[in-house]
Each structure stands twice: as C-alpha cells, then as structure tokens.
Design a protein around this motif. Sequence first.
Motif, short mmCIF file in Angstrom:
data_model
loop_
_atom_site.label_atom_id
_atom_site.label_comp_id
_atom_site.label_asym_id
_atom_site.label_seq_id
_atom_site.Cartn_x
_atom_site.Cartn_y
_atom_site.Cartn_z
N GLN A 179 70.44 64.46 82.34
CA GLN A 179 71.25 63.44 83.00
C GLN A 179 71.93 62.54 81.97
OE1 GLN A 179 68.00 61.91 85.38
NE2 GLN A 179 68.85 62.78 87.27
N LYS A 180 71.21 62.19 80.92
CA LYS A 180 71.81 61.37 79.85
C LYS A 180 72.96 62.11 79.19
CE LYS A 180 67.69 58.66 78.78
NZ LYS A 180 66.63 58.40 77.80
N ASP A 181 72.82 63.42 78.99
CA ASP A 181 73.91 64.21 78.40
C ASP A 181 75.16 64.16 79.26
OD1 ASP A 181 72.38 64.93 76.22
OD2 ASP A 181 71.84 66.92 77.01
N ILE A 219 76.04 61.72 81.33
CA ILE A 219 76.60 60.37 81.21
C ILE A 219 77.36 60.23 79.89
CG2 ILE A 219 76.03 57.90 80.98
CD1 ILE A 219 75.68 59.04 83.84
N VAL A 220 76.75 60.69 78.80
CA VAL A 220 77.41 60.60 77.49
C VAL A 220 78.72 61.39 77.49
CG1 VAL A 220 77.19 61.26 75.05
CG2 VAL A 220 75.30 60.12 76.22
N TYR A 260 69.54 53.71 82.68
CA TYR A 260 69.84 54.84 81.81
C TYR A 260 68.58 55.36 81.13
CZ TYR A 260 71.83 57.49 77.92
OH TYR A 260 72.12 58.48 77.01
N ARG A 261 67.72 54.46 80.72
CA ARG A 261 66.48 54.85 80.03
C ARG A 261 65.56 55.67 80.93
NH1 ARG A 261 64.48 49.34 77.51
NH2 ARG A 261 63.51 50.48 75.82
N LEU A 304 66.58 58.04 83.00
CA LEU A 304 67.17 59.35 83.28
C LEU A 304 66.54 60.44 82.42
CD1 LEU A 304 70.96 58.34 83.35
CD2 LEU A 304 69.43 58.65 85.30
#
Length: 153
Positions: A117-119, A121-122, A110-111, A113
């Motif tokens: 991409q993190k948005d 996933i969240v 995750y770190r 991304l």
Amino acid sequence: MVRHHWRSEQEKHEFAKRLLLSIAQRGLRGPTALARLCNSRDANAEVTPQSAFRWLSGAGMPSVASMKLLAQALDVDLEWLRSGAERNGMVRSSEGATRLQRLITLLREYRTLTAAQKDVIVTLVATFSGSPQQREADFFMTFNCSLRPKWTH
C-alpha cells in the motif's frame, strides 16, 4: 531602520534557524523569495534580497517593523519568530494549525499501511508531482497500460 547591535551572535543564529524553518514550511527558497513575499504583503515594505540574506545567514536581525512583517507574511507567531518562545506555538492561524494536524494524521495513517500500500501511495505522489505529460505516462506505465483509452488511428 533601527539596528540592534546588542544582539548576540547566538541570538542571530537562532533567529536565522527559525526563519529558515518558517520559509521552508511555506515552500519558499532563498532570500529573493522571502523578500518578494514580504514586499507583496505590504506596499510600503522595502525588504531587499540582501537584507533577507543577512537574516537567513544569521548575520543580522530585522527591524521591529520588518519582524512584524515577516511574522505576518510567514503566518507564524511574532514572539516565537523573535525569541523562540512558544507562547502559542509556531503556527499562528487556525488554518495553519488545521493543515499541520491533517498532515500529522496522514502520516500516522500512512505508518499503518502495508508495504504494498505504501508503494502505491509513493507511486501516486511521484506520478502527480511531475509535468502533466510525465504524469500521464507514469500513470499508464505504473498500472500496466490497462486503463489507457483506446484511440483509433
């Protein structure tokens, strides 16, 4: 029930911290949930919410039998729970260790991304953590309704 009056306040509080950590990792909240878990593991167990509260608050220590039951129910090493010694680490089972390793791997990935991409996933996690109706509504709103099935009236 054997009571250990010789336990120092520090030992009780350190035990309470380990117990709180263990129940949090199991997704449990509070003394009632802990008592139910223990009692569901052993038909002869008589762990009351009051006893569990004393252990969780650092006001008391469980008997040897209850300590063994706690370790088994929470799937942690008995010696670690009792004294904090990390003989085999906190997680006792290979399944628990595998889950922990998977979580660590996912966090590392995750770190790496991008922020976008993190948005995503969240958003997906938030979407799937609500009620089924809310998940559907959130999903279609998030992805601009373009995937919503076309129903005829």
